[in-house]
Design an enzyme around this catalytic site. Sequence first.
Site, PDB file in Angstrom:
ATOM      1  N   ASP A 119       0.865  -1.185   0.000  1.00  0.00           N
ATOM      2  CA  ASP A 119       0.000   0.000   0.000  1.00  0.00           C
ATOM      3  C   ASP A 119       0.908   1.244   0.000  1.00  0.00           C
ATOM      4  O   ASP A 119       1.886   1.260  -0.749  1.00  0.00           O
ATOM      5  CB  ASP A 119      -0.970  -0.087   1.187  1.00  0.00           C
ATOM      6  CG  ASP A 119      -2.096   0.941   1.157  1.00  0.00           C
ATOM      7  OD1 ASP A 119      -3.129   0.662   0.522  1.00  0.00           O
ATOM      8  OD2 ASP A 119      -1.945   2.011   1.758  1.00  0.00           O
ATOM      9  N   TYR A 227      -2.762  10.979   1.264  1.00  0.00           N
ATOM     10  CA  TYR A 227      -3.489  11.167   0.006  1.00  0.00           C
ATOM     11  C   TYR A 227      -3.420  12.619  -0.456  1.00  0.00           C
ATOM     12  O   TYR A 227      -3.346  12.884  -1.653  1.00  0.00           O
ATOM     13  CB  TYR A 227      -4.943  10.729   0.184  1.00  0.00           C
ATOM     14  CG  TYR A 227      -5.061   9.254   0.492  1.00  0.00           C
ATOM     15  CD1 TYR A 227      -5.264   8.321  -0.519  1.00  0.00           C
ATOM     16  CD2 TYR A 227      -4.922   8.788   1.795  1.00  0.00           C
ATOM     17  CE1 TYR A 227      -5.341   6.965  -0.251  1.00  0.00           C
ATOM     18  CE2 TYR A 227      -4.996   7.431   2.080  1.00  0.00           C
ATOM     19  CZ  TYR A 227      -5.203   6.523   1.054  1.00  0.00           C
ATOM     20  OH  TYR A 227      -5.264   5.185   1.333  1.00  0.00           O
ATOM     21  N   HIS A 286      -6.485  -7.131  -1.224  1.00  0.00           N
ATOM     22  CA  HIS A 286      -5.481  -6.111  -0.933  1.00  0.00           C
ATOM     23  C   HIS A 286      -4.569  -6.475   0.233  1.00  0.00           C
ATOM     24  O   HIS A 286      -3.414  -6.071   0.271  1.00  0.00           O
ATOM     25  CB  HIS A 286      -6.194  -4.787  -0.639  1.00  0.00           C
ATOM     26  CG  HIS A 286      -5.260  -3.664  -0.320  1.00  0.00           C
ATOM     27  ND1 HIS A 286      -4.322  -3.195  -1.228  1.00  0.00           N
ATOM     28  CD2 HIS A 286      -5.089  -2.905   0.804  1.00  0.00           C
ATOM     29  CE1 HIS A 286      -3.636  -2.192  -0.677  1.00  0.00           C
ATOM     30  NE2 HIS A 286      -4.073  -2.013   0.547  1.00  0.00           N
TER      31      HIS A 286
END
Length: 307
Positions: A119, A227, A286
Amino acid sequence: HHSKGLGLILMTSNPSIAGAEHHHADLGDVQLHYVTMGDAHDQKVPVVLLHGWPQSWYAWRYVMPELAKTCRVIAPDLRGLGDSSRPLDGYDKKTIAHDVWRLLHDHLGLNEFSLVGHDWGGPVAYALAAAHPDAVRKMAVLDVTIPGDSPGVGAGNFSQGGKRWHHAFHQTLDMPEALIAGREDIYFTWFYRNWGHRADVLPDQVIAEYLRVYSQPGALRAGFAYYRNLPRDVQDNQAIAGTFKLPMPVLALGGGQGWGRGTEVLESLQRLGTDVRGGVIDNCGHWMAEEQPEVLLSHLLPFLAMS
């Protein structure tokens, strides 16, 4: 650490695994919590495990003991996440990679190591490998692409053209914190239940541990800052990729089901490196190190061992 409305009882301190040692490194602008396993005097190249959002070092609990049989293993909580401190800024991946470099090189005295990034830990590993290519012996990237990995693409491919809806939501200033504070269990549990190849891949007590760290003051802000720095990361990475390709062996693996990124991981790293291999792990979404730890290790161990 009790929070009204949380359906799960939150643990009050970080859990551990047999043989793991917990440490804190004060780097000045940030304090990093990190976990080590294996022999510190081992002459083999140590392996550094970099987690992502919304997780912590604890995502590596199944793979650490096996890796530690062959070398020293170091798993930090990245800036702002887990039990590390939560500065107001410094969430571009170059800075986060420099945190990891300061931990490994300045604090622990390591001159070479291999990296495994899952990630957001993947873009951090890329930034670290690009900054210190002589120190990074090998790099593995799990279920993430590298923002800005091809010219003119911008952040579009990283967010899969908007399919990863939470990317734009997290980049919106202030609003996600306002909506999620006090409801961390609802928001985060959606990811834990939906991003794997099955809804039950992460047990309740593991979710409770992730909720413990992401319910702490400042944790939402710090997580979303990863982000919010995406445009800067794209610029930084495109500046690097324009003149530099990763020289070390790279292993790139994506999850084959659910929100797993499939072949995108290999395709992304092939644009950025000279010696890249990998593919897709099936029956895996994931959460690779938790859904399919044995299969992941069957890729990682020979890759890390090869000369």
